[in-house]
Scaffold this motif. Structure first.
Motif, PDB file in Angstrom:
ATOM      1  N   GLY A 115       0.845  -1.187   0.000  1.00 22.32           N
ATOM      2  CA  GLY A 115       0.000   0.000   0.000  1.00 22.32           C
ATOM      3  C   GLY A 115       0.878   1.232   0.000  1.00 22.32           C
ATOM      4  N   PRO A 116       0.551   2.242  -0.820  1.00 22.32           N
ATOM      5  CA  PRO A 116       1.445   3.391  -0.962  1.00 22.32           C
ATOM      6  C   PRO A 116       1.501   4.299   0.272  1.00 22.32           C
ATOM      7  CG  PRO A 116      -0.576   3.735  -2.209  1.00 22.32           C
ATOM      8  CD  PRO A 116      -0.621   2.335  -1.696  1.00 22.32           C
ATOM      9  N   GLN A 117       0.532   4.157   1.158  1.00 18.98           N
ATOM     10  CA  GLN A 117       0.417   5.189   2.194  1.00 18.98           C
ATOM     11  C   GLN A 117       0.989   4.793   3.553  1.00 18.98           C
ATOM     12  OE1 GLN A 117      -1.682   2.905   1.193  1.00 18.98           O
ATOM     13  NE2 GLN A 117      -3.743   3.608   1.498  1.00 18.98           N
ATOM     14  N   TYR A 118       1.547   3.594   3.654  1.00 23.04           N
ATOM     15  CA  TYR A 118       2.177   3.191   4.910  1.00 23.04           C
ATOM     16  C   TYR A 118       3.620   2.787   4.650  1.00 23.04           C
ATOM     17  CZ  TYR A 118      -2.722   2.868   6.229  1.00 23.04           C
ATOM     18  OH  TYR A 118      -4.043   3.151   6.440  1.00 23.04           O
TER      19      TYR A 118
END
Ligand SMILES: Nc1ncnc2c1ncn2[C@@H]1O[C@H](COP(=O)(O)OP(=O)(O)O)[C@@H](O)[C@H]1O
Ligand code: SF4
Ligand SMILES: [Mg+2]
Lengths: 335, 328
Positions: A115-118
């Protein structure tokens, strides 16, 4: 289970997709098994159902449109208890507790696997904590650092705070392997783990997988359309064509003595065992649309050894054992 | 992060200057100067203009000076004295008119926005997750109606139904007995009772739009590899959907926060007219019609500045949730 050595056995597995265009018989009667501590290589042209087979094991097939319509996936758990994964509720707790814990998976596209956001570290820790909810976070963090270290990521204690877009493809695939190994799985499914990577990185990743297997004794299913890859790492090899395994044997047997005309075509088309099937059109002709699989042997219209009046009449019998442990699906070998 | 915010702030300053220039051009747009219009207006109403008053106006706003000096005078008065010019229609300073109505406009916009999000986000998630389910079809159907139905028509229909079923005519945001009353709990209750119709009307189209955007982006995200990865590591379905793809799909919504305010003010003109709400929309419309240009320019200036500031806020929010934006 027919054989106590096996950790996984697929019997007549059928996974179909019910789409507007019709029923896609992506996997249509696969019989395969994986030995404990060994590596099964699955090879075949793009679209022959390798990924669908792999996703079916962990029940990751999107539904709708996909569904396992027939067959079984016998999995032998640690305590020798055997469960049929195909019969589980795909949203249920039983399969959820197996995912990432007993059986884990790495994917073809490392660039989009996280996931790009973590941060990378957060996502690996998360995998650990899902299956070990009582573990302290600091301990999970240390474990994550060790894992990243183990898969060869330099300065792991700093890199755990990096975001996916700060990693290269090869690094991401290593991180992905670290995540897959985080709960010491008994079976690792690697779906074209090196296809998106360049050749040197590919060699490193494969070496890493073999090392880790030696250390942990896990079983591996490695999917690829690169013959060099399978021949290097697999103990057994299955060749798939249009949703079925057409030949399945120990690596030595199948490499030295291919029986099925499709396997022979593949082998002949690759001069020195280092070409990729995608580029080298293996056998002339094209794979039929899995919606309209022709009657008779699906390979008939491309097969140089096709026997008119036989091969176009019915399906070749499954699992003809030509020599011990060497199975083939072709009328040439039926009595 | 601090660096990022600072950079964004610096970009905003020239933008605000451009906005003020455009607003000033709007003020200058009609033929004839402000004073001429003012005199004409008085004459139309049968009054004789007062010479002294006219002189005072001319020197105050630098009206017989070249345009650029007028602009600087206008800006100076605005920044240092809060004087944005006078409205001859309302016979009041523009700043007073705006101060009277801006809070109500902003409040209605914010509440409508909140309502939109509360309704749209769960529905959008659901209809993407269960694409092609009956729920999804119903949502899509009503979404199109919500987008296509003109707001004023919707307002009229709602008012009609409220009137038919309760005998209660919605004539504004306060019932007549509360209009001039000072703030009290009873007045607040009365406002809530009246406010829901404009809120529902204004929020409907926006909600439909938000659902469509969220559903679209979420459908794309749900197909991505990282969702399968999260599933393959044994996460619970609901948790993984909210934590991974929704977090990504919500970003485009966040970046729309900035221009929601003017969109709502724009969409709200007719509704406010129909519902007799004291917001800026109808005033802007009226001022343009009567060429009350300081008022028009002032409102445009305020709304545009709010948009720019809103955009800044949504950019900061976006940077806060999306590491890729933050590090660029
Ligand atoms: N979600 C899906 N919906 C419809 N068809 C699918 C879906 N996923 C895979 N298929 C079809 O299943 C077949 C096998 O695909 P796959 O297993 O991905 O092939 P590969 O051997 O290259 O991994 C293909 O014909 C593909 O189009
Ligand atoms: S069954 Fe017939 S057509 Fe099919 S592979 Fe064998 S020989 Fe070829
Ligand atoms: Mg594949």
């Amino acid at each position: 289970m027919n054989n106590n050595e096996n950790i996984l056995e697929m019997k007549n597995l059928k996974t179909h997709f019910f789409t507007d265009r019709g029923t896609v018989k992506a996997v249509d009667g696969v019989n395969l098994s994986v030995k404990r501590g060994k590596t099964l290589g699955i090879i075949g042209e793009s679209g022959c159902g390798k990924s669908v087979t792999a996703h079916s094991i962990l029940r990751l097939i999107p539904s709708p449109p996909g569904q396992i319509v027939d067959g079984g996936i016998q999995y032998q758990q640690k305590d020798n208890n055997i469960i049929d994964l195909a019969k589980l509720d795909a949203r249920g707790d039983t399969i959820r507790k197996i995912r990432g814990n007993e059986i884990s998976m790495i994917f073809q596209e490392p660039m989009t696997s996280f996931g790009p956001q973590y941060t990378i570290g957060y996502q690996i820790m998360e995998a650990i904590l899902i299956h070990n909810p009582e573990m302290a976070e600091t301990k999970a963090k240390n474990k994550t650092i060790n894992l990243l270290d183990q898969v060869g990521i330099p300065k792991a204690e700093e890199r755990i705070d990096s975001y996916p877009h700060e990693f290269s493809g090869g690094m991401l695939q290593r991180a992905m392997i670290a995540m897959a190994l985080s709960c010491s799985p008994r079976l690792l499914i690697a779906d074209e783990p090196t296809t998106a990577l360049d050749v040197t990185v590919e060699a490193q990743i494969l070496e890493l997988l073999e090392e880790l297997q030696d250390e942990t004794g896990m079983s591996i299913i490695i999917i690829t359309h690169n013959l060099a890859v399978v021949s290097e790492v697999a103990d057994q090899i299955a060749v798939m064509y249009l949703g079925r395994e057409v030949e399945f044997a120990d690596s030595d047997q199948i490499i030295d003595n291919p029986l099925h005309p499709y396997t022979k075509g593949l082998w002949n088309s690759i001069p020195s065992l280092d070409g990729e099937l995608e580029e080298l059109k293996p056998v002339k002709g094209t794979v039929p649309d899995p919606i309209n699989i022709p009657a008779g042997c699906p390979f008939a219209d491309r097969c140089p050894e096709m026997m008119a009046g036989v091969c176009d009449q019915g399906n070749p019998p499954e699992k003809i054992e030509v020599e011990e442990g060497h199975f083939v699906r072709c009328f040439l070998y039926s009595e | 992060m601090g660096n990022y915010i600072l950079r964004r702030f610096l970009v905003i300053i020239p933008l605000l200057v451009v906005i003020s220039v455009i607003s000033f051009i709007v003020v200058q747009l009609p033929p004839g100067s402000y004073v001429e219009t003012y005199i004409q207006n008085l004459k139309n109403q049968g009054y004789q203009p007062d010479e002294k008053e006219i002189e005072r106006l001319q020197s105050r706003y630098g009206l017989n000076q070249p345009a650029y000096i007028q602009y600087f005078t206008w800006m100076k008065n605005m920044i240092f004295e809060g004087d944005m010019g006078r409205s001859f229609v309302y016979k009041q300073p523009v700043s007073e008119i705006i101060a009277e109505r801006a809070p109500m406009t902003i409040m209605i916009s914010m509440m409508a926005m909140l309502l939109q999000w509360i309704v749209a986000v769960p529905i959008g998630i659901f209809s993407a997750r269960y694409q092609y389910s009956i729920f999804d079809y119903i949502v899509t159907f009503f979404g199109f109606i919500g987008l296509a139905l003109p707001n004023f028509l919707f307002a009229l229909v709602l008012m009609y139904f409220v009137y038919v079923h309760t005998g209660w005519a919605v004539v504004g945001i306060f019932s007549p007995e509360f209009v001039d009353a000072s703030w009290s709990f009873a007045k607040l209750l009365d406002m809530m009772k009246n406010l829901w119709i404009p809120l529902v009307v204004i929020a409907t189209a926006g909600t439909a739009g938000l659902i469509r955007t969220l559903r679209g982006t979420l459908l794309d995200e749900l197909k991505k590899q990282y969702v399968t990865t999260a599933r393959a590591k044994g996460m619970k379905e609901r948790k993984l959907i909210l934590k991974y793809p929704v977090r990504v799909a919500i970003n485009p919504l966040i970046s729309t926060i900035g221009w929601m305010l003017p969109a709502i003010v724009g969409g709200e003109v007719v509704v406010s007219q129909v519902l007799n709400l004291k917001t800026l929309g109808p005033v802007l419309l009226g001022s343009v019609k009567s060429e009350d240009m300081y008022l028009a320019g002032g409102i445009i200036m305020i709304l545009s500045s709010l948009t720019v500031i809103g955009t800044l806020l949504s950019d900061i929010l976006l940077a806060w949730v999306d590491p890729k934006v933050r590090y660029k």
